[in-house]
Write a protein that holds these residues in place. Sequence first.
Motif, PDB file in Angstrom:
ATOM      1  N   ILE A 140      13.019  25.137  42.127  1.00 24.55           N
ATOM      2  CA  ILE A 140      13.360  26.546  42.320  1.00 24.55           C
ATOM      3  C   ILE A 140      12.093  27.377  42.162  1.00 24.55           C
ATOM      4  CG2 ILE A 140      14.764  28.470  41.502  1.00 24.55           C
ATOM      5  CD1 ILE A 140      16.386  26.114  42.632  1.00 24.55           C
ATOM      6  N   VAL A 141      11.842  28.275  43.113  1.00 23.04           N
ATOM      7  CA  VAL A 141      10.706  29.191  43.019  1.00 23.04           C
ATOM      8  C   VAL A 141      11.234  30.618  43.013  1.00 23.04           C
ATOM      9  CG1 VAL A 141       8.541  29.956  44.064  1.00 23.04           C
ATOM     10  CG2 VAL A 141       9.238  27.556  44.263  1.00 23.04           C
ATOM     11  N   LEU A 142      10.753  31.440  42.085  1.00 20.25           N
ATOM     12  CA  LEU A 142      11.099  32.848  42.023  1.00 20.25           C
ATOM     13  C   LEU A 142       9.991  33.606  41.316  1.00 20.25           C
ATOM     14  CD1 LEU A 142      13.766  33.571  39.255  1.00 20.25           C
ATOM     15  CD2 LEU A 142      12.407  31.487  39.293  1.00 20.25           C
ATOM     16  N   ASP A 143       9.724  34.776  41.787  1.00 28.29           N
ATOM     17  CA  ASP A 143      10.319  35.603  42.806  1.00 28.29           C
ATOM     18  C   ASP A 143       9.631  35.293  44.136  1.00 28.29           C
ATOM     19  OD1 ASP A 143      11.573  37.730  44.156  1.00 28.29           O
ATOM     20  OD2 ASP A 143      10.308  39.243  43.263  1.00 28.29           O
ATOM     21  N   VAL A 144      10.343  35.376  45.245  1.00 28.45           N
ATOM     22  CA  VAL A 144       9.728  35.119  46.548  1.00 28.45           C
ATOM     23  C   VAL A 144       9.799  36.349  47.450  1.00 28.45           C
ATOM     24  CG1 VAL A 144      10.038  32.621  46.525  1.00 28.45           C
ATOM     25  CG2 VAL A 144      11.878  34.060  47.402  1.00 28.45           C
ATOM     26  N   PRO A 175      16.151  22.104  32.635  1.00 25.03           N
ATOM     27  CA  PRO A 175      15.091  22.290  33.629  1.00 25.03           C
ATOM     28  C   PRO A 175      13.748  22.627  32.982  1.00 25.03           C
ATOM     29  CG  PRO A 175      17.076  23.512  34.222  1.00 25.03           C
ATOM     30  CD  PRO A 175      17.260  23.053  32.824  1.00 25.03           C
ATOM     31  N   THR A 176      12.690  22.057  33.557  1.00 24.64           N
ATOM     32  CA  THR A 176      11.337  22.371  33.103  1.00 24.64           C
ATOM     33  C   THR A 176      10.814  23.583  33.862  1.00 24.64           C
ATOM     34  OG1 THR A 176      10.470  20.766  34.698  1.00 24.64           O
ATOM     35  CG2 THR A 176      10.808  20.013  32.436  1.00 24.64           C
ATOM     36  N   ILE A 177       9.929  24.339  33.223  1.00 25.38           N
ATOM     37  CA  ILE A 177       9.475  25.616  33.772  1.00 25.38           C
ATOM     38  C   ILE A 177       7.956  25.679  33.766  1.00 25.38           C
ATOM     39  CG2 ILE A 177       9.512  28.136  33.467  1.00 25.38           C
ATOM     40  CD1 ILE A 177      12.197  27.700  31.968  1.00 25.38           C
ATOM     41  N   GLY A 178       7.392  26.234  34.833  1.00 25.49           N
ATOM     42  CA  GLY A 178       5.951  26.443  34.904  1.00 25.49           C
ATOM     43  C   GLY A 178       5.630  27.815  35.464  1.00 25.49           C
ATOM     44  N   LEU A 179       4.493  28.372  35.035  1.00 26.04           N
ATOM     45  CA  LEU A 179       4.003  29.643  35.570  1.00 26.04           C
ATOM     46  C   LEU A 179       2.958  29.347  36.645  1.00 26.04           C
ATOM     47  CD1 LEU A 179       3.380  32.080  32.560  1.00 26.04           C
ATOM     48  CD2 LEU A 179       4.809  32.527  34.557  1.00 26.04           C
ATOM     49  N   LEU A 180       3.131  29.898  37.823  1.00 26.28           N
ATOM     50  CA  LEU A 180       2.186  29.659  38.916  1.00 26.28           C
ATOM     51  C   LEU A 180       0.881  30.393  38.630  1.00 26.28           C
ATOM     52  CD1 LEU A 180       1.884  28.264  41.665  1.00 26.28           C
ATOM     53  CD2 LEU A 180       2.707  30.364  42.731  1.00 26.28           C
ATOM     54  N   ASN A 181      -0.230  29.634  38.682  1.00 28.29           N
ATOM     55  CA  ASN A 181      -1.524  30.191  38.330  1.00 28.29           C
ATOM     56  C   ASN A 181      -2.591  29.553  39.218  1.00 28.29           C
ATOM     57  OD1 ASN A 181      -3.529  31.595  36.962  1.00 28.29           O
ATOM     58  ND2 ASN A 181      -3.044  30.774  34.945  1.00 28.29           N
ATOM     59  N   ILE A 182      -3.842  30.007  39.082  1.00 27.11           N
ATOM     60  CA  ILE A 182      -4.931  29.450  39.886  1.00 27.11           C
ATOM     61  C   ILE A 182      -5.523  28.200  39.250  1.00 27.11           C
ATOM     62  CG2 ILE A 182      -5.513  31.647  40.952  1.00 27.11           C
ATOM     63  CD1 ILE A 182      -7.821  31.872  38.919  1.00 27.11           C
ATOM     64  N   VAL A 213       1.127  25.914  36.367  1.00 23.57           N
ATOM     65  CA  VAL A 213       1.100  24.982  37.493  1.00 23.57           C
ATOM     66  C   VAL A 213       0.339  25.640  38.637  1.00 23.57           C
ATOM     67  CG1 VAL A 213       3.245  23.797  36.894  1.00 23.57           C
ATOM     68  CG2 VAL A 213       3.339  25.822  38.350  1.00 23.57           C
ATOM     69  N   GLU A 214      -0.240  24.822  39.492  1.00 23.08           N
ATOM     70  CA  GLU A 214      -0.966  25.324  40.657  1.00 23.08           C
ATOM     71  C   GLU A 214      -0.111  25.196  41.910  1.00 23.08           C
ATOM     72  OE1 GLU A 214      -5.273  24.273  40.691  1.00 23.08           O
ATOM     73  OE2 GLU A 214      -4.712  22.938  39.039  1.00 23.08           O
ATOM     74  N   GLY A 215      -0.600  25.789  42.991  1.00 20.16           N
ATOM     75  CA  GLY A 215       0.162  25.795  44.229  1.00 20.16           C
ATOM     76  C   GLY A 215       0.533  24.419  44.725  1.00 20.16           C
ATOM     77  N   ASN A 216      -0.382  23.448  44.574  1.00 20.42           N
ATOM     78  CA  ASN A 216      -0.096  22.098  45.052  1.00 20.42           C
ATOM     79  C   ASN A 216       0.931  21.378  44.180  1.00 20.42           C
ATOM     80  OD1 ASN A 216      -2.588  22.213  43.281  1.00 20.42           O
ATOM     81  ND2 ASN A 216      -2.146  20.034  43.170  1.00 20.42           N
ATOM     82  N   ASP A 217       1.205  21.910  42.983  1.00 10.81           N
ATOM     83  CA  ASP A 217       2.199  21.287  42.100  1.00 10.81           C
ATOM     84  C   ASP A 217       3.633  21.587  42.534  1.00 10.81           C
ATOM     85  OD1 ASP A 217       0.373  20.129  40.282  1.00 10.81           O
ATOM     86  OD2 ASP A 217       0.094  22.065  39.287  1.00 10.81           O
ATOM     87  N   ILE A 218       3.818  22.630  43.345  1.00  5.05           N
ATOM     88  CA  ILE A 218       5.180  23.026  43.713  1.00  5.05           C
ATOM     89  C   ILE A 218       5.884  21.900  44.453  1.00  5.05           C
ATOM     90  CG2 ILE A 218       6.612  24.690  44.952  1.00  5.05           C
ATOM     91  CD1 ILE A 218       4.396  26.742  44.651  1.00  5.05           C
ATOM     92  N   SER A 219       5.219  21.363  45.467  1.00  6.24           N
ATOM     93  CA  SER A 219       5.856  20.342  46.302  1.00  6.24           C
ATOM     94  C   SER A 219       5.855  18.955  45.680  1.00  6.24           C
ATOM     95  CB  SER A 219       5.162  20.279  47.673  1.00  6.24           C
ATOM     96  OG  SER A 219       5.337  21.509  48.367  1.00  6.24           O
ATOM     97  N   THR A 220       5.082  18.765  44.616  1.00  2.52           N
ATOM     98  CA  THR A 220       5.108  17.464  43.947  1.00  2.52           C
ATOM     99  C   THR A 220       6.263  17.366  42.960  1.00  2.52           C
ATOM    100  OG1 THR A 220       3.641  18.166  42.137  1.00  2.52           O
ATOM    101  CG2 THR A 220       2.594  17.286  44.130  1.00  2.52           C
ATOM    102  N   ALA A 222       6.354  18.958  40.011  1.00  5.19           N
ATOM    103  CA  ALA A 222       5.792  18.906  38.660  1.00  5.19           C
ATOM    104  C   ALA A 222       6.728  19.531  37.635  1.00  5.19           C
ATOM    105  CB  ALA A 222       4.429  19.605  38.627  1.00  5.19           C
ATOM    106  N   VAL A 223       7.408  20.599  38.036  1.00 12.13           N
ATOM    107  CA  VAL A 223       8.411  21.246  37.184  1.00 12.13           C
ATOM    108  C   VAL A 223       9.612  21.620  38.056  1.00 12.13           C
ATOM    109  CG1 VAL A 223       6.815  22.147  35.440  1.00 12.13           C
ATOM    110  CG2 VAL A 223       7.314  23.505  37.483  1.00 12.13           C
ATOM    111  N   ASP A 224      10.710  21.934  37.401  1.00  9.99           N
ATOM    112  CA  ASP A 224      11.937  22.280  38.134  1.00  9.99           C
ATOM    113  C   ASP A 224      11.961  23.743  38.571  1.00  9.99           C
ATOM    114  OD1 ASP A 224      13.233  19.708  37.758  1.00  9.99           O
ATOM    115  OD2 ASP A 224      13.440  20.283  35.651  1.00  9.99           O
ATOM    116  N   VAL A 225      11.318  24.611  37.790  1.00 11.79           N
ATOM    117  CA  VAL A 225      11.340  26.052  38.063  1.00 11.79           C
ATOM    118  C   VAL A 225       9.918  26.585  38.045  1.00 11.79           C
ATOM    119  CG1 VAL A 225      12.191  28.313  37.326  1.00 11.79           C
ATOM    120  CG2 VAL A 225      13.606  26.279  36.982  1.00 11.79           C
ATOM    121  N   ILE A 226       9.502  27.215  39.131  1.00 12.18           N
ATOM    122  CA  ILE A 226       8.169  27.818  39.226  1.00 12.18           C
ATOM    123  C   ILE A 226       8.340  29.328  39.231  1.00 12.18           C
ATOM    124  CG2 ILE A 226       6.095  28.099  40.629  1.00 12.18           C
ATOM    125  CD1 ILE A 226       8.262  25.058  41.148  1.00 12.18           C
ATOM    126  N   VAL A 227       7.683  29.998  38.279  1.00 12.55           N
ATOM    127  CA  VAL A 227       7.834  31.438  38.098  1.00 12.55           C
ATOM    128  C   VAL A 227       6.572  32.152  38.570  1.00 12.55           C
ATOM    129  CG1 VAL A 227       8.160  33.285  36.403  1.00 12.55           C
ATOM    130  CG2 VAL A 227       9.387  31.121  36.149  1.00 12.55           C
TER     131      VAL A 227
END
Length: 344
Positions: A140-144, A175-182, A213-220, A222-227
């Motif tokens: 799950i990715v939010l906010d989009v 669910p595991t959670i990650g913050l999208l970062n560089i 988490v980084e952008g490439n982690d989304i499709s792998t 790595a976590v269930d929820v990307i914020v």
Amino acid sequence: MGSLILSVDGMGGDNAPDVVLDGLKRFADQRSDVSFLVHGKASVLEPGLSARGLSERCQILHHDDVISMSEKPSAALRRRNGTSMWGAVQSVKAGEAAAAVSAGNTGALMAFAMMSLRKMEGVHRPAMTAIWPTVTGRSIVLDVGANLEADSDQLVTYAIMGEAYARAVLGTAKPTIGLLNIGSEEEKGRDTLKLAAERLRDDALGLDFRGYVEGNDISTGAVDVIVTDGFTGNVALKTAEGTARLVASYVRDALTSSTMSKLGAGLAASGLKKLKHMMNPSRVNGGVLLGLNGVAVKSHGGTDAEGFETALGLAASLADSNYMDEVARGLIRAANGVMAEDQA
């Protein structure tokens, strides 16, 4: 009517009402316990539902007007009364249905849902979700796209809502959670992200926060929820969609470039069929504006019947879950944490 009632905008979408009704048929065949309130022009909907054998499962609520796909949200709000989309959302507000589904104008649906359903207590701004295919399943990715910017408090709220949403939709117990970062290093990123990360690590929230988490982690997966904030999330989503189309084009060209390639494609037919299924956007169709006192699901405007069926399934999953109660409890824990910090 069935034990679960869904409210459907019968006129919303690029190919409505045919795709909407075909999707209804597919979903109804799978869920005998669900019935539908279908909003739109009765003269158009009645024969379509009858031809698909859905008349007994559906109640038509007539509306003369339709919100166009290009209409500005402000203009749609001014003439909302009498439109199929507004009627679909209002049925949830009135308690007549458990969730609304529309493939219509995204901006208009967001505006209608905000005005009718209102924000949950403790939610500064709702967030739009996307279900993202990964190598391990879905995330799950939010906010989009609902909000271009988000401060640390809003990011924490997104995490709370995203966790409850993932539990309801993905069936993941914790669910595991990650913050999208560089970068994944703690010293990287804006102060807003660092403050949000500090709060998300608080055990009192009860979240399984895994850090950045980084952008490439989304499709792998790595976590269930990307914020993330809506600007970044929307760019990531559109980039992924474009990349998927590019890869599909490359595969198609490679498999038709020569006679030998075509023969090889024939030998690999079963594998290619699986690949096509995995890359089918209809499998992950449906976004939800989280943080409202009710469920409104946005289907892609250009979806096919399978995609609209998926959006209906998403609405049913949320309606059958304790998602809103879980979010409310999480927001209370977050508010109590802020109060404790202030007192300290």
